[in-house]
Design a protein around this motif. Structure first.
Motif, PDB file in Angstrom:
ATOM      1  N   UNK B  80       0.906  -1.149  -0.101  1.00  0.00           N
ATOM      2  CA  UNK B  80       0.116   0.097  -0.106  1.00  0.00           C
ATOM      3  C   UNK B  80       0.836   1.406   0.255  1.00  0.00           C
ATOM      4  N   UNK B  81       2.077   0.953   0.148  1.00  0.00           N
ATOM      5  CA  UNK B  81       2.876   2.564  -0.150  1.00  0.00           C
ATOM      6  C   UNK B  81       3.254   2.735  -1.712  1.00  0.00           C
ATOM      7  N   UNK B  82       2.911   3.836  -2.180  1.00  0.00           N
ATOM      8  CA  UNK B  82       3.054   4.163  -3.325  1.00  0.00           C
ATOM      9  C   UNK B  82       4.374   4.508  -3.866  1.00  0.00           C
ATOM     10  N   UNK B  83       4.915   5.785  -3.015  1.00  0.00           N
ATOM     11  CA  UNK B  83       6.067   6.279  -3.069  1.00  0.00           C
ATOM     12  C   UNK B  83       6.590   6.926  -1.889  1.00  0.00           C
ATOM     13  N   UNK B 228      -7.278   3.700   5.311  1.00  0.00           N
ATOM     14  CA  UNK B 228      -6.981   5.079   6.240  1.00  0.00           C
ATOM     15  C   UNK B 228      -5.584   5.176   6.491  1.00  0.00           C
ATOM     16  N   UNK B 229      -5.249   6.511   6.963  1.00  0.00           N
ATOM     17  CA  UNK B 229      -4.012   6.836   7.247  1.00  0.00           C
ATOM     18  C   UNK B 229      -3.296   5.999   8.505  1.00  0.00           C
ATOM     19  N   UNK B 230      -4.256   5.707   9.432  1.00  0.00           N
ATOM     20  CA  UNK B 230      -3.597   5.072  10.578  1.00  0.00           C
ATOM     21  C   UNK B 230      -3.301   3.566  10.417  1.00  0.00           C
ATOM     22  N   UNK B 231      -4.004   2.828   9.399  1.00  0.00           N
ATOM     23  CA  UNK B 231      -3.802   1.593   9.174  1.00  0.00           C
ATOM     24  C   UNK B 231      -2.465   1.580   8.287  1.00  0.00           C
ATOM     25  N   UNK B 247      10.850  10.315  16.030  1.00  0.00           N
ATOM     26  CA  UNK B 247      10.418  11.424  16.769  1.00  0.00           C
ATOM     27  C   UNK B 247       8.807  11.456  16.904  1.00  0.00           C
ATOM     28  N   UNK B 248       8.450  11.387  15.838  1.00  0.00           N
ATOM     29  CA  UNK B 248       6.904  11.305  15.456  1.00  0.00           C
ATOM     30  C   UNK B 248       6.474  11.294  14.070  1.00  0.00           C
ATOM     31  N   UNK B 249       5.146  11.260  13.714  1.00  0.00           N
ATOM     32  CA  UNK B 249       4.533  11.336  12.598  1.00  0.00           C
ATOM     33  C   UNK B 249       3.399  11.826  12.626  1.00  0.00           C
ATOM     34  N   UNK B 250       3.005  12.174  11.429  1.00  0.00           N
ATOM     35  CA  UNK B 250       1.695  13.055  11.219  1.00  0.00           C
ATOM     36  C   UNK B 250       1.067  12.769   9.888  1.00  0.00           C
ATOM     37  N   UNK B 251      -0.219  12.067  10.220  1.00  0.00           N
ATOM     38  CA  UNK B 251      -0.910  11.502   9.123  1.00  0.00           C
ATOM     39  C   UNK B 251      -1.565  12.790   8.330  1.00  0.00           C
ATOM     40  N   UNK B 503       5.840  20.033  38.786  1.00  0.00           N
ATOM     41  CA  UNK B 503       5.566  19.331  37.478  1.00  0.00           C
ATOM     42  C   UNK B 503       6.486  19.170  36.689  1.00  0.00           C
ATOM     43  N   UNK B 504       7.525  18.401  36.787  1.00  0.00           N
ATOM     44  CA  UNK B 504       8.602  18.018  36.142  1.00  0.00           C
ATOM     45  C   UNK B 504       8.417  17.096  35.114  1.00  0.00           C
ATOM     46  N   UNK B 505       8.356  17.662  33.431  1.00  0.00           N
ATOM     47  CA  UNK B 505       7.984  16.740  32.527  1.00  0.00           C
ATOM     48  C   UNK B 505       8.964  16.730  31.436  1.00  0.00           C
ATOM     49  N   UNK B 506       8.600  15.947  30.541  1.00  0.00           N
ATOM     50  CA  UNK B 506       9.290  15.935  28.932  1.00  0.00           C
ATOM     51  C   UNK B 506       8.182  15.315  28.008  1.00  0.00           C
ATOM     52  N   UNK B 507       8.368  15.260  26.799  1.00  0.00           N
ATOM     53  CA  UNK B 507       7.394  14.678  26.012  1.00  0.00           C
ATOM     54  C   UNK B 507       7.904  14.188  24.759  1.00  0.00           C
ATOM     55  N   UNK B 508       7.493  13.261  24.286  1.00  0.00           N
ATOM     56  CA  UNK B 508       7.942  12.795  22.823  1.00  0.00           C
ATOM     57  C   UNK B 508       6.914  11.604  22.343  1.00  0.00           C
ATOM     58  N   UNK B 509       7.211  10.973  20.843  1.00  0.00           N
ATOM     59  CA  UNK B 509       6.573   9.907  20.556  1.00  0.00           C
ATOM     60  C   UNK B 509       6.846   8.903  21.004  1.00  0.00           C
ATOM     61  N   UNK B 510       6.062   7.697  21.335  1.00  0.00           N
ATOM     62  CA  UNK B 510       6.475   6.503  21.448  1.00  0.00           C
ATOM     63  C   UNK B 510       5.495   5.536  20.445  1.00  0.00           C
ATOM     64  N   UNK B 511       5.697   4.294  20.502  1.00  0.00           N
ATOM     65  CA  UNK B 511       4.706   3.438  19.740  1.00  0.00           C
ATOM     66  C   UNK B 511       4.057   2.537  20.841  1.00  0.00           C
ATOM     67  N   UNK B 512       2.674   2.573  20.937  1.00  0.00           N
ATOM     68  CA  UNK B 512       1.958   1.785  21.836  1.00  0.00           C
ATOM     69  C   UNK B 512       1.259   0.618  20.939  1.00  0.00           C
ATOM     70  N   UNK B 513       1.933  -0.626  21.297  1.00  0.00           N
ATOM     71  CA  UNK B 513       1.331  -1.660  20.502  1.00  0.00           C
ATOM     72  C   UNK B 513       1.420  -1.374  18.868  1.00  0.00           C
ATOM     73  N   UNK B 514       2.504  -0.760  18.709  1.00  0.00           N
ATOM     74  CA  UNK B 514       2.846  -0.358  17.197  1.00  0.00           C
ATOM     75  C   UNK B 514       2.118   0.821  16.661  1.00  0.00           C
ATOM     76  N   UNK B 515       1.241   1.591  17.447  1.00  0.00           N
ATOM     77  CA  UNK B 515       0.579   2.746  16.979  1.00  0.00           C
ATOM     78  C   UNK B 515       1.321   3.801  17.617  1.00  0.00           C
TER      79      UNK B 515
END
Lengths: 253, 783
Positions: B80-83, B228-231, B247-251, B503-515
């Motif tokens: 399903x990936x075209x290019x 769908x973009x998420x699939x 780092x992260x992705x954006x559909x 409130x000591x924090x950081x943030x970033x993207x992780x994958x949860x069960x592949x998502x």
């Protein structure tokens, strides 16, 4: 010589009609005396109701003056007229005109409540007294639509006298009633007059006019005749009627 | 022919109701056509811009070291990936300072200019034909930054990098559909090819495992547009692990959603309000027809006696209302055009996408047809009563006797003469007031809802309840040495005032069960302000998830999930649902002890809530003086921030607009209902005048009566508001990422809505009651 409770001078009333003016009252001079039961008679369209409304301040005259208590009613502002209506003047309409969503008791009491000189208890007491006098105390909690025309008119009379007016105006008070109710209403008015109440009534019914001690005849907006009678006595009814009829005949009634 | 004659006469004699229905329909059509136009302009513009910029169905931001030929081949051969397309970027991750005095905490990805993008002209109302050549030290920014940091062409921006800060001059603004909108926390920014090469070589040695400098942006285009973009994202991760490593992705769908989120919500609420207004119009029509049949009973009976059929009368009444609505709809559609253009500009500052002028002709036409169809239905239901008019009864004097219900009757008293007569008028003919009760109830319900909405986003407590992080003092770590200085930093704070929350924090993207999903990493439980269900994590294998994310991923409390970040992976147990507005509510929160298994050692943001917030300024100054080389401290006046926040200002503006329109509707409704009442009550008004009531007393009585009615309606509306407004708002707020609204309504929330509606009705009915003056005792004279 009786005192005039109300005097009109040069009273005129005209209406705009189809681009012109219709003169209903023309230069009427008239005195209404204290304690009298005065009746205004005349043919349909003669201007008798218009005269009654102009004299009572219910309608404003086009010109002339109506003096009551030294003041000209024609020039009175709305507030003064309102005080007059729930004070010194009482009014009975041909069609009763009771407020349809107030009970008979409330219809009578409300103008009393407007009168600042009386307490609520005084008004209630007088209302009860009037209901009894008018013989409608059994239906005092009824709405107008739930009582007969006669009961409605008796309620309207009680409403008109709740504030013990100096002058009671009545516009064909029996016009919408049957014979029995007509007699009842006229008896009530007579009884009030006997107690000293000044009354000015418009009618075209000779039986109603019998109750008066003074009858004015109006034609084309002018008073053209006056008949003075002794106080009403039921025993004299026949001769009174004959006298009035012959007087009316002389006026081409 | 007789229909036309009757219609003309009907319109002439009912000018008031004709004009009222026209005004109300005009308002409805104008707002709805404008709002639908704005939505179309925005969505179409987004799709057009995204297609032109060729943004890809998925954009993956990933440290360049992971992007090998092998992995790119794998990606290209994924089903399903075209290019794919890959761009090199340089990351600037800390605060950026603008010459306007503002700063921005978003991550900027610097790259050479993308020729597929369009650059705005000076007036920002169109695009330049030729893209200006970027010289050294010049930068092109996405338009969304223009309003968020209040910058203009010619201003400078200082960007931090691991070696030193660099200053750029803003050359222009660009329409960038992937992440250019105000609400998206990443930004592509564009510099000259020469600057990019120079920057890349100067920073080459600073790109380490701990500090990322070079990022590849991978655009993925799918071959199956129905997928769908998420699939697509899940499949790619399964094949390449690219999402976990990134780092992260954006559909594209996400990007469209975030870009249009704000406009979507505001216009959605406005359309909801218009729906309420339309229901009010239907009530007005029903009320109008009912009163007309009562008032014109005699005339209608006479017409029937002359052979005019029920159907003809029916059609005449329908045509009158429909002609008022159709003419108003035509004017409304025309009036909506400039309104739509003006409002589209307001939302443009937020989306950064130049709205098209596509309008919403089809939708407006459909809406108008639907309105007319519903109106026709109501008219035909209400005019069924025409069949009951008897010509004989009409000719001999009109209506049947009216009997009044006495159940609610209260006595008329001298002390409260006016209110008691007013109350009697209501209880004796309650049906007459049902229309106004419904109208005021709906207006009050909407007022309560917008009050709650406005209060929900404008107080510290309610924002915290929605999962917002609010602090008085922010400390950003700019040098790792600062992690050892936390006790000293806290000592300085304690010199001035106590610390109420850390409130000591950081943030970033992780994958949860592949998502891929955004994660907050936190050290102290203070960072979790809004738990909805379950408990806070206690052990180093536990985490929280938002209810919305759990719904999306089909997860429950107690589930074990595989969490991956770059080259690390661990299994964590979900212990509860919390609320967070990060990524529109689709996020997880992982305590530092669990996050350590994902390679997170330190948190770069140290936030403090202070016992005495007024000391914040002094504290931040001392911290910067003492540790300025390793931290950046800043003080926040939360109240000032809330006053200036675009979302809050917009919500307050929307509340104002809704109040104004409610007021206008109340005015027109009261005018229409009162004029019918005047016609019905002429005789009663004459009687009251004859027994000594003055016009002003009657006017007050009239206004008090409608005031009582509106109080009843307002109270009903508020009661409904108390039960249903929160649920309604939760549907709206879910778009922001809030699944459980914890509103704290007070008496003012409800009373202000009731007071607003009732006072409007009181004032308007008193103004309309001027007609009492014109009603004369002569009405009672029988000549």
């Amino acid at each position: 010589m009786k005192d005039a409770v109300l005097s009109a001078k040069g009273l005129c009333k005209s209406f705009a009609h189809e681009g012109g003016q219709v003169h209903v009252l023309s230069n009427v001079d008239i005195d209404i005396y204290e304690g009298d039961f005065t009746v205004i008679m005349g043919a349909s369209g003669s201007g008798k109701s218009t005269m009654l409304y102009s004299l009572s301040g219910m309608d404003r005259a086009t010109s002339g003056e109506v003096i009551y208590n030294g003041k000209d009613i024609v020039k009175m502002k709305e507030k003064e007229l309102s005080e007059l209506r729930h004070g010194d003047f009482g009014f009975i309409f041909q069609q009763m005109h009771l407020v349809s969503n107030l009970t008979l008791f409330e219809n009578i009491a409300v103008p009393g409540y407007l009168n600042k000189s009386k307490s609520a208890d005084e008004v209630k007491a007088r209302t009860d007294m009037l209901l009894e006098k008018m013989n409608i105390d059994g239906v005092k909690t009824h709405l107008p639509s739930q009582v007969s025309g006669g009961e409605q008119q008796r309620c309207a009379i009680a409403r008109a006298v709740i504030n013990e007016p100096k002058l009671l105006f009545a516009d064909e008070p029996t016009g919408a009633l049957n014979k029995k109710n007509t007699i009842d209403v006229l008896d009530l008015l007579t009884s009030l007059n006997n107690e000293g109440q000044s009354i000015l009534m418009v009618t075209h019914d000779v039986r109603a006019a019998l109750r008066a001690n003074r009858i004015l005849y109006i034609e084309d907006g002018k008073v053209i005749g006056e008949l003075t009678l002794p106080p009403y006595d039921r025993a004299d009814e026949k001769s009174r009627e004959t006298q009035i009829n012959s007087w009316l005949s002389s006026l081409e009634w | 022919m007789e229909i036309l004659t009757l219609l003309k006469a009907n319109i002439k004699s009912k000018k008031g109701s004709f004009i009222s229905i026209m005004i109300l329909t005009l308002l409805i059509v104008t707002i709805s056509a404008a709002v639908m136009g704005i939505r179309n302009n925005m969505f179409n513009a987004y799709d057009y811009a995204a297609d032109n910029a060729d943004i890809g169905d998925l954009t993956i931001m990933i440290q360049d070291k992971y992007v090998t030929e092998e992995i790119l081949d794998k990606l290209s051969s994924t089903k399903n990936v075209d290019r794919t397309e890959v761009f090199k970027c340089v990351l600037s991750d800390d605060r950026k300072y603008y010459s306007s005095g503002e700063w921005d905490g978003n991550s900027y990805f610097l790259r050479p200019f993308d020729d597929k993008l369009k650059v705005y002209n000076d007036d920002s109302d169109g695009f330049l034909d030729t893209v200006p050549e970027l010289s050294d030290g010049e930068i092109i920014l996405p338009y969304g930054l223009r309003s968020s940091v209040n910058c203009r062409v010619g201003d400078t921006v200082t960007l931090p990098f691991p070696d030193k800060d660099r200053v750029f001059t803003i050359k222009a603004f660009v329409q960038e559909p992937t992440m250019g909108a105000e609400f998206i926390g990443w930004k592509y920014v564009y510099i000259s090819d020469e600057d990019y090469s120079k920057l890349s070589s100067e920073l080459a040695s600073y790109d380490t495992d701990d500090k990322t400098v070079f990022v590849d942006s991978i655009k993925v285009f799918k071959s199956d547009s129905s997928m769908s973009d998420i699939v697509l994202q899940t499949e790619i991760n399964k094949e390449t692990n690219l999402i976990t490593l990134s780092f992260g992705s954006m559909q594209r769908a996400q990007s469209r959603n975030y870009t249009t989120l704000f406009t979507n919500i505001i216009t959605g609420v406005m359309l909801g309000f218009v729906l309420v207004l339309f229901v009010i119009v239907l009530i007005m029509i029903a009320h109008g027809i009912k009163s007309e049949i009562e008032l014109d009973y005699q005339n209608l009976g006479i017409l029937k006696s002359q052979g005019v059929s029920n159907k003809t009368l029916n059609v005449v009444i329908a045509l009158r209302y429909l002609s008022a609505q159709i003419s108003a709809a035509i004017i409304g559609v025309i009036a909506a055009i400039p309104l739509e253009k003006a409002l589209s500009r307001v939302f443009f500052s937020n989306t950064g996408i130049l709205p098209l002028n596509s309008g919403a002709a089809f939708e407006s036409a459909l809406l108008i047809l639907l309105m007319l169809a519903l109106s026709t239905l109501v008219i035909f239901i209400m005019t069924r009563k025409l069949a009951r008019i008897s010509p004989v009864k009409a000719i001999i004097g009109g209506k049947q006797d009216v009997y009044f219900s006495n159940r609610l009757t209260a006595p008329v008293t001298k002390k409260a003469l006016m209110p008691s007569i007013a109350f009697r008028s209501i209880t004796s003919d309650i049906k007459k007031y049902v229309g106004l009760i419904l109208i005021t109830a709906m207006l009050a319900f909407f007022a309560v809802t917008v009050n709650l909405m406005s209060e929900s986003i404008s107080s510290r407590n309610s924002l915290e309840a929605m999962g917002s992080i609010i602090t008085d003092l922010d400390v950003i770590v700019t040098n790792e040495a600062a992690y050892d200085k936390v006790p000293e930093i806290e000592e300085i704070i304690n010199k001035y005032t106590g610390i109420s929350k850390r409130i000591f924090m950081g943030g970033g993207y992780v994958s949860v069960d592949g998502v891929q999903i955004y994660s907050s990493f936190y050290q102290y439980d203070d960072a979790i302000s809004a738990m909805i269900k379950g408990r806070l994590p206690k052990y180093d294998n536990e985490m929280l998830i938002t209810e919305i994310a759990a719904d999306e991923l089909g997860l429950e409390i107690g589930d074990k999930v595989k969490v991956g970040r770059r080259d690390k992976e661990t299994e964590l147990v979900i212990t509860g649902f919390n609320q967070s507005m990060n990524d529109a509510g689709i996020s997880v929160s992982i305590p530092l002890k669990s996050a350590k298994k994902l390679g997170i050692e330190h948190l770069g943001y140290l936030g403090f809530s202070l016992k005495d917030a007024s000391e914040g300024q002094k504290i931040s100054e001392e911290l910067n003086d003492t540790y300025g080389d390793i931290i950046e401290a800043s003080y926040w006046d939360i109240n000032e921030e809330l006053d200036q926040d675009t979302t809050i200002v917009a919500a307050k503006a929307m509340r104002l607009v809704i109040y104004i329109f409610s007021g206008l509707f109340a005015l027109v409704s009261v005018m229409m209902i009162c004029s019918k009442a005047f016609s019905q009550e002429k005789t009663d008004i004459g009687i009251y005048k004859a027994i000594g009531f003055t016009s002003s007393r009657l006017r007050r009585q009239f206004a008090v009566r409608y005031f009582i009615v509106s109080l009843i309606g307002g109270a009903i509306g508020s009661l409904f508001g108390a039960f249903f407004s929160e649920s309604l708002l939760e549907v709206i707020f879910r778009l922001f990422g809030v699944s459980k609204l914890n509103t704290s309504p007070n008496a003012f929330t409800y009373l202000s809505a009731v007071a607003f509606v009732s006072v409007c009705v009181l004032v308007f009915s008193f103004i309309v009651s001027r007609r009492v003056k014109r009603i004369d005792v002569r009405e009672l004279i029988t000549e």
